[in-house]
Design an enzyme around this catalytic site. Structure first.
Site, PDB file in Angstrom:
ATOM      1  N   ASP A 130      -3.739  -9.561   9.631  1.00 25.47           N
ATOM      2  CA  ASP A 130      -4.333  -8.922   8.452  1.00 25.47           C
ATOM      3  C   ASP A 130      -3.232  -8.154   7.735  1.00 25.47           C
ATOM      4  OD1 ASP A 130      -6.187  -7.572   6.609  1.00 25.47           O
ATOM      5  OD2 ASP A 130      -7.745  -8.057   8.078  1.00 25.47           O
ATOM      6  N   ASP A 180     -12.361 -13.318   1.814  1.00 29.91           N
ATOM      7  CA  ASP A 180     -12.664 -12.980   0.430  1.00 29.91           C
ATOM      8  C   ASP A 180     -13.221 -14.221  -0.265  1.00 29.91           C
ATOM      9  OD1 ASP A 180     -12.646 -12.224  -2.293  1.00 29.91           O
ATOM     10  OD2 ASP A 180     -10.907 -10.924  -1.979  1.00 29.91           O
TER      11      ASP A 180
END
Length: 290
Positions: A130, A180
């Site tokens: 991440d 996303d």
């Protein structure tokens, strides 16, 4: 995310240091120009300008780091962290200190679900990637507090990791949970699960490895199903060619539960990496009568 395995935010100051922040209080650190945010922690842009800029599938989020997260980044990054700089090929056995199967997780949020999966299956190593600094610190904290030795935290672009730093057939699984969705049509090109990404991922996944995606954005779920279903290197584990029930190993996170309470539909996709086509041809030639 799940409330499971909440990490302690308590710090013990050394002699001469300022008193610790209250649990959960954000840290503001005044530093000189050019001074790294966490000297022993993740780098701000590990790959730098070594690689061409591509269309990014992620949006870096800037938010404050709590005292506990900052402490974990400083203490644990040298031990369990990996800056994705693209400058070397990593040996996953050396990285984890064992030869257990390795699953790559792209985008882990605050890390609660990742930690829970690591607890539930200690024989599987998780390389969790991440770009969210508070999440990186939180996952390190969770791993430390719960004695997890099968988690490593990657900082940077997962594409560079796959393309430059991992060897062929080195991964036993790929997890992409709630990426996303880039809902605007003009941004669909930024979505991660696309044919080009799957081409790359397929080179790093062993035959039989499972690609597990989950999303609460139905149009993206349909696109994932179409793209994965059309890719020759993957096959749907579901006989009907549709979505899969949520497997028990993927925790129901707090945010996911809130979405379900609001009527959101969460779809899981489970696809298997097929045997290499070259090897299939070789096997066919060996088995064919002469």
């Amino acid at each position: 995310m799940s409330d499971f395995l909440n990490a302690s935010e308590t710090e013990t100051p050394e002699s001469g240091e300022q008193p610790p922040h209250a649990p959960g209080v954000s840290v503001r650190h005044t530093r000189a120009k050019g001074e790294p945010r966490f000297p022993d922690g993740p780098r701000a842009d590990p790959a730098g300008s070594h690689f061409e800029r591509r269309i990014r599938s992620f949006q870096p989020r800037r938010s404050r780091v709590t005292a506990g997260q900052a402490d974990a980044l400083q203490r644990l990054w040298p031990k369990w962290g990996l800056d994705i700089d693209g400058q070397r090929v990593i040996d996953l056995g050396e990285l984890f200190g064992n030869g257990n199967p390795v699953v790559l997780e792209i985008g882990f949020g605050m890390g609660e679900a990742t930690a829970q999966m690591a607890v539930g299956d200690p024989a599987v190593n998780i390389l969790a990637v991440d770009v969210h600094t508070p999440g990186q610190g939180n996952l390190l904290n969770l791993a430390d507090q719960n004695g997890l030795s099968n988690v490593r935290v990657g900082n940077g672009d997962a594409i560079i990791l796959l393309r430059e730093m991992l060897t062929p057939d080195s991964l036993d699984g790929l997890r992409v949970y709630f990426p996303d969705p880039w809902p605007k049509k003009r941004h669909h090109k930024r979505r991660l699960i696309q044919a080009e990404f799957l081409d790359l991922a397929a080179t790093r996944l062993r035959p039989g490895a499972i690609v597990h995606c989950a999303t609460d954005w139905e149009p993206y779920a349909e696109q994932m199903l179409d793209v994965l279903g059309a890719h020759p290197e993957f096959e749907n584990t579901q006989a009907d060619g549709g979505f899969a029930p949520r497997p028990a190993h993927r925790p129901l996170t707090r945010f996911e539960g809130q979405g379900l309470d609001k009527g959101h539909v969460v779809n899981d996709l489970l696809f298997r990496r097929v045997q290499h086509r070259v090897r299939q041809c070789e096997q066919h030639r060996r088995e064919s009568p002469r």
